[in-house]
Structure formats: C-alpha cells, structure tokens
Design a protein around this motif. Structure first.
Motif, PDB file in Angstrom:
ATOM      1  N   UNK A 150       0.822  -1.217   0.000  1.00 14.23           N
ATOM      2  CA  UNK A 150       0.000   0.000   0.000  1.00 14.23           C
ATOM      3  C   UNK A 150       0.850   1.259   0.000  1.00 14.23           C
ATOM      4  N   UNK A 151       0.251   2.344  -0.440  1.00 16.78           N
ATOM      5  CA  UNK A 151       0.941   3.636  -0.432  1.00 16.78           C
ATOM      6  C   UNK A 151       0.943   4.240   0.967  1.00 16.78           C
ATOM      7  N   UNK A 152      -0.042   3.838   1.784  1.00 18.52           N
ATOM      8  CA  UNK A 152      -0.159   4.356   3.148  1.00 18.52           C
ATOM      9  C   UNK A 152      -0.254   3.191   4.124  1.00 18.52           C
ATOM     10  N   UNK A 153       0.715   3.108   5.044  1.00 18.20           N
ATOM     11  CA  UNK A 153       0.732   2.090   6.096  1.00 18.20           C
ATOM     12  C   UNK A 153       0.206   2.713   7.376  1.00 18.20           C
ATOM     13  N   UNK A 154      -0.795   2.084   8.003  1.00 14.39           N
ATOM     14  CA  UNK A 154      -1.363   2.553   9.260  1.00 14.39           C
ATOM     15  C   UNK A 154      -1.195   1.442  10.292  1.00 14.39           C
ATOM     16  N   UNK A 155      -0.309   1.670  11.256  1.00 14.62           N
ATOM     17  CA  UNK A 155       0.109   0.617  12.170  1.00 14.62           C
ATOM     18  C   UNK A 155      -0.202   1.010  13.608  1.00 14.62           C
ATOM     19  N   UNK A 156      -1.147   0.303  14.225  1.00 10.58           N
ATOM     20  CA  UNK A 156      -1.531   0.586  15.607  1.00 10.58           C
ATOM     21  C   UNK A 156      -0.702  -0.296  16.540  1.00 10.58           C
ATOM     22  N   UNK A 157       0.235   0.318  17.249  1.00 11.89           N
ATOM     23  CA  UNK A 157       1.143  -0.396  18.149  1.00 11.89           C
ATOM     24  C   UNK A 157       1.826  -1.579  17.429  1.00 11.89           C
ATOM     25  N   UNK A 158       2.562  -1.330  16.355  1.00 16.01           N
ATOM     26  CA  UNK A 158       3.127  -2.428  15.554  1.00 16.01           C
ATOM     27  C   UNK A 158       4.201  -3.244  16.277  1.00 16.01           C
ATOM     28  N   UNK A 159       4.768  -2.715  17.357  1.00 13.53           N
ATOM     29  CA  UNK A 159       5.822  -3.442  18.060  1.00 13.53           C
ATOM     30  C   UNK A 159       5.280  -4.292  19.208  1.00 13.53           C
ATOM     31  N   UNK A 160       3.960  -4.257  19.422  1.00 10.50           N
ATOM     32  CA  UNK A 160       3.351  -5.040  20.494  1.00 10.50           C
ATOM     33  C   UNK A 160       3.474  -6.531  20.202  1.00 10.50           C
ATOM     34  N   UNK A 161       3.688  -7.320  21.251  1.00  9.65           N
ATOM     35  CA  UNK A 161       3.746  -8.791  21.188  1.00  9.65           C
ATOM     36  C   UNK A 161       4.958  -9.315  20.426  1.00  9.65           C
ATOM     37  N   UNK A 162       5.924  -8.451  20.116  1.00  9.45           N
ATOM     38  CA  UNK A 162       7.100  -8.878  19.368  1.00  9.45           C
ATOM     39  C   UNK A 162       8.323  -8.952  20.268  1.00  9.45           C
ATOM     40  N   UNK A 163       9.174  -9.937  20.001  1.00  6.50           N
ATOM     41  CA  UNK A 163      10.454  -9.999  20.697  1.00  6.50           C
ATOM     42  C   UNK A 163      11.423  -9.014  20.040  1.00  6.50           C
ATOM     43  N   UNK A 164      12.654  -8.962  20.550  1.00  5.62           N
ATOM     44  CA  UNK A 164      13.616  -7.991  20.022  1.00  5.62           C
ATOM     45  C   UNK A 164      13.858  -8.187  18.525  1.00  5.62           C
ATOM     46  N   UNK A 165      13.928  -9.444  18.110  1.00  4.09           N
ATOM     47  CA  UNK A 165      14.142  -9.722  16.686  1.00  4.09           C
ATOM     48  C   UNK A 165      12.966  -9.221  15.860  1.00  4.09           C
ATOM     49  N   UNK A 166      11.741  -9.449  16.375  1.00  4.04           N
ATOM     50  CA  UNK A 166      10.556  -8.988  15.670  1.00  4.04           C
ATOM     51  C   UNK A 166      10.462  -7.475  15.611  1.00  4.04           C
ATOM     52  N   UNK A 167      10.884  -6.813  16.677  1.00  2.00           N
ATOM     53  CA  UNK A 167      10.895  -5.345  16.691  1.00  2.00           C
ATOM     54  C   UNK A 167      11.890  -4.803  15.665  1.00  2.00           C
ATOM     55  N   UNK A 168      13.043  -5.425  15.609  1.00  3.26           N
ATOM     56  CA  UNK A 168      14.041  -4.991  14.635  1.00  3.26           C
ATOM     57  C   UNK A 168      13.534  -5.196  13.211  1.00  3.26           C
ATOM     58  N   UNK A 169      12.886  -6.347  12.976  1.00  2.00           N
ATOM     59  CA  UNK A 169      12.336  -6.633  11.653  1.00  2.00           C
ATOM     60  C   UNK A 169      11.288  -5.592  11.270  1.00  2.00           C
TER      61      UNK A 169
END
Length: 213
Positions: A150-169
């Motif tokens: 998409x041209x516009x990404x809308x992310x509500x708390x995208x780092x929630x439930x992620x480990x450090x690797x997932x946050x970095x990704x």
C-alpha cells in the motif's frame, strides 16, 4: 505531495469526542509516530485515515479520497492496516490466509513466498494460524503489507507482542516502505527502536498538540 489532509476533523461516540478539531497534513515517503496518553485519540486518528471512522464534522482527503463521503469505502482498499486484532482465519495456514486475501483484493500472489520468508514465517507457512504465537501472527500481518504494497501504512502499536528480533524486523520493514515512497503512520506507547526515524505527532484529549506538518 500531501498523502492526507485533515481540517477541523471531529469524531464522537455518543456525546463524547474522540477527536476534537484535528488539523493534519501527511507527506509522502515519510514515517510519523503518533504518541499520547491512553484514550488520547491515537487509534481514532488511524481509523479516520483508514476510512474506518466517519468524521461528524470537518473535511479531509486521504490518497485523494474524501473521508467524509462514500469514497472512504474505496479508500480502505488502498491503505495497509495493522490493528490489535488479526483479521485472518485461524483454521487456515499463513500461506492460505495470504492467498485468500490476495485473491480478494487483486494483490500479486507471486509475492507471498518472499513475504513469508522476509518475516520469518516460511517454516510455518502451512500450519494453522491458531497454532502460532501472538508475535508470529503479528508477523503475518506484516507479510500481508509486503504482499499488498500500500501507499499508506497505518500501524496501531506495531511493536506489540514482538520480541527484540521482531521489533528490529518491523523497524526495517517500516524503513524500507518509506524508502520505496510509502507513508507510514504508527502509534506507540513506548520507545521505538533506535533506527526508527519518525516525525512526531503528539495527541492529547483528541487534539494534536505537536506535529511535524
């Protein structure tokens, strides 16, 4: 070039204002982080930008669509939404969910394998979604954004439930989306990864009190 422009937008539930006269302009190829206390209106702002919430007053356009008219239904097809709840089917595998979503939105199904590989789910591509952890299900939502582009990404708390690797990704994917020309708007309660370069939008009591625009 402005991707979105809101003027005096008000959103209410009953008589309670969720947003109280929001004025905001979002530019292309930019990442924005929306911060503020609980109940400030962060999610409501994202829902307006996604065409999921109808303003009770004010005007606005997102990707050229009028958010105060029936055009907002078409807008939903052009934005990428990552909320707190997954919209995928628990009995289908990640690959099956992406295939179904791609076919119903005319996205490129050929991108599915690389998207699953990019988010680290290639080895879990054929197991039922309900057997995946919350973090892995969040990764599937990110994979869908890679397929949909998409041209516009809308992310509500995208780092929630992620480990450090997932946050970095997630941070890497946000950076890549911006580099490709997309606009990213995310909400956050806590600190972002150090390499997340985002312009601030601070919202308090339904009003934007600080903005880079």
């Amino acid at each position: 070039m402005a991707v979105a422009s809101l003027c005096d937008v008000v959103v209410t539930t009953g008589s309670f204002p969720l947003l109280s006269g929001v004025n905001l302009t979002l530019e292309s190829a930019t990442t924005y982080v929306v911060t503020g206390p609980n109940g400030a209106g962060k999610t409501s702002l994202l829902r307006v930008l996604a065409g999921l919430e109808v303003p009770s007053r004010g005007t606005g356009t997102v990707l050229g669509f009028d958010i105060c008219s029936a055009e907002r239904r078409e807008l939903r097809r052009h934005v990428g939404w990552l909320g707190h709840e997954t919209s995928f089917y628990p009995d289908l595998s990640p690959a099956e969910n992406l295939l179904f979503a791609a076919r119903t939105t005319s996205a490129d199904v050929a991108l599915i394998p690389s998207a699953l590989e990019r988010v680290g789910l290639a080895h879990r591509a054929k197991v039922p979604l309900k057997s995946l952890s919350a973090g892995q299900q969040r990764r599937l939502s990110l994979a869908w954004l890679l397929v949909r582009r998409p041209q516009l990404w809308l992310l509500d708390e995208p780092f929630a439930s992620l480990d450090d690797e997932g946050r970095d990704l997630t941070s890497q994917l946000i950076g890549a989306a911006q580099a490709s020309g997309a606009t990213v708007v995310l909400t956050s309660h806590g600190a972002l990864p150090a390499d997340t370069n985002a312009a601030p939008i601070v919202i308090v009591g339904g009003r934007i009190v600080e903005s880079a625009s």
